[in-house]
Design a protein around this motif. Structure first.
Motif, mmCIF file in Angstrom:
data_model
loop_
_atom_site.group_PDB
_atom_site.id
_atom_site.type_symbol
_atom_site.label_atom_id
_atom_site.label_comp_id
_atom_site.label_asym_id
_atom_site.label_seq_id
_atom_site.Cartn_x
_atom_site.Cartn_y
_atom_site.Cartn_z
ATOM 1 N N ILE A 139 36.615 -43.983 8.082
ATOM 2 C CA ILE A 139 37.139 -43.274 6.530
ATOM 3 C C ILE A 139 36.355 -42.580 6.150
ATOM 4 O O ILE A 139 35.657 -42.120 5.831
ATOM 5 N N GLY A 154 42.666 -45.135 -4.644
ATOM 6 C CA GLY A 154 43.332 -44.823 -2.952
ATOM 7 C C GLY A 154 41.577 -45.114 -2.199
ATOM 8 O O GLY A 154 41.606 -46.264 -1.378
ATOM 9 N N GLN A 155 40.897 -44.409 -2.439
ATOM 10 C CA GLN A 155 39.394 -44.362 -1.564
ATOM 11 C C GLN A 155 38.752 -45.716 -2.448
ATOM 12 O O GLN A 155 38.098 -46.306 -1.620
ATOM 13 N N ALA A 158 39.875 -47.585 0.155
ATOM 14 C CA ALA A 158 39.517 -47.708 1.070
ATOM 15 C C ALA A 158 37.682 -47.904 1.745
ATOM 16 O O ALA A 158 37.582 -48.336 2.646
ATOM 17 N N THR A 178 47.918 -52.614 -0.157
ATOM 18 C CA THR A 178 48.306 -51.844 -0.611
ATOM 19 C C THR A 178 49.019 -51.684 -2.677
ATOM 20 O O THR A 178 49.725 -50.725 -2.361
ATOM 21 N N ARG A 184 50.900 -41.942 -1.091
ATOM 22 C CA ARG A 184 50.126 -41.111 0.273
ATOM 23 C C ARG A 184 48.545 -42.623 0.063
ATOM 24 O O ARG A 184 47.959 -43.069 1.400
ATOM 25 N N GLN A 185 48.141 -43.148 -1.423
ATOM 26 C CA GLN A 185 47.230 -43.139 -0.628
ATOM 27 C C GLN A 185 47.234 -44.516 -0.070
ATOM 28 O O GLN A 185 45.881 -45.160 0.738
ATOM 29 N N GLU A 188 46.886 -43.878 3.358
ATOM 30 C CA GLU A 188 45.486 -43.534 3.938
ATOM 31 C C GLU A 188 45.070 -44.924 4.545
ATOM 32 O O GLU A 188 44.416 -45.576 5.533
ATOM 33 N N GLU A 191 46.530 -46.323 7.672
ATOM 34 C CA GLU A 191 45.990 -45.293 8.895
ATOM 35 C C GLU A 191 44.441 -46.122 8.863
ATOM 36 O O GLU A 191 44.243 -46.270 10.539
ATOM 37 N N ILE A 192 43.682 -46.568 8.258
ATOM 38 C CA ILE A 192 42.144 -47.213 8.158
ATOM 39 C C ILE A 192 42.850 -49.168 9.276
ATOM 40 O O ILE A 192 42.066 -49.369 9.724
ATOM 41 N N HIS A 195 42.427 -47.690 12.196
ATOM 42 C CA HIS A 195 42.225 -47.457 13.344
ATOM 43 C C HIS A 195 41.218 -48.750 13.732
ATOM 44 O O HIS A 195 40.294 -48.850 14.277
#
Length: 252
Positions: A139, A154-155, A158, A178, A184-185, A188, A191-192, A195
């Motif tokens: 992140i 989004g941040q 995150a 979400t 876009r957010q 992200e 993707e986390i 991961h």
């Protein structure tokens, strides 16, 4: 993935609220390194199952297993201590606190004071460790001493997910992570989640946004009226077939 050992499991779980059957003989499994989508209409039993898995509610019947050992959660703290981290839809983020303070919320690092007594919060250590932990789980968030109120939606999400991933050691339950995010957010956040899978966590992803579920999960479990009506690899569903499984419409 089928060869991986079962990490978290409930067997024959039932839960009633008065005369309402919320869960009816539900079986659910999660393997290490697997993302399982949990979907269903409102009233399907998703929230109740999440509360059972997170330790917020005790089931009326059935059994819970973590790492093959039977567990009885008396509170969410029991599940947390065993390595089951839950991020609810409201994320539990404190906007007036810094990124570091949010990551360590409830787990603050305290320096020893005079004669070994508890002293002040070690903010420097928390800033350093929060940055390292968020980086470790993939992140990229601005400076850990920045107030969360100054971050984008989004941040913020995150940071919330990063906190869950950083503190979990077995299972992460994400409830609508979400929701209310732009494309876009949301990307992200997905993707986390990917991961986290590579780190060997078992991830339960609850969402009404079916394209996100199909994109990021390995397997999907569908609840309808308190029962599991489908449990299959995500690749076996199309958006249309998944919607039909959820609603029961168009099925013979």
């Amino acid at each position: 993935m089928e060869n991986a050992s079962v990490l978290y499991e409930v067997r024959g779980v039932g839960k009633r609220y008065g005369g309402v059957v919320a869960l009816d003989n539900v079986d659910f499994t999660l393997r290490a390194g697997e993302v399982v989508g949990l979907v269903g209409d409102n009233g399907a039993g998703k929230s109740t199952l999440v509360k059972v898995l997170s330790g917020a509610h005790e089931p009326d019947s059935g059994e819970i297993y973590l790492d093959g050992q039977r567990r009885v959660w008396k509170s969410p703290h029991d599940a947390l201590e065993a390595g089951v981290e839950t991020l609810y839809q409201d994320s539990g983020i404190a906007p007036d606190l810094t990124v570091a303070a949010n990551v360590f919320l409830g787990r603050e690092i305290v320096r020893k004071g005079f004669l070994g007594k508890l002293g002040f919060l070690d903010e420097k250590a928390m800033r350093r460790d929060a940055h390292a932990e968020l980086e470790r789980v993939g992140i990229a968030v601005p400076a850990s001493d920045r107030p969360v109120a100054r971050l984008s939606g989004g941040q913020r999400q995150a940071v919330a997910i990063g906190r869950a991933v950083a503190w979990a050691n077995k299972v992460i339950i994400l409830d609508e992570p979400t929701n209310h995010l732009g494309a876009r957010q949301a990307g992200e956040v997905l993707e986390i989640i990917r991961h986290a899978r590579t780190k060997g966590f078992g991830v339960i992803f609850i969402s009404h946004t079916l394209p996100h579920v199909l994109e990021v999960t390995d397997r999907i479990v569908v609840l309808r009226l308190g029962r599991v009506v489908a449990d299959a690899p995500s690749s076996s569903f199309t958006p249309d077939s998944l919607l039909k499984a959820i609603t029961g419409l168009g099925q013979s």
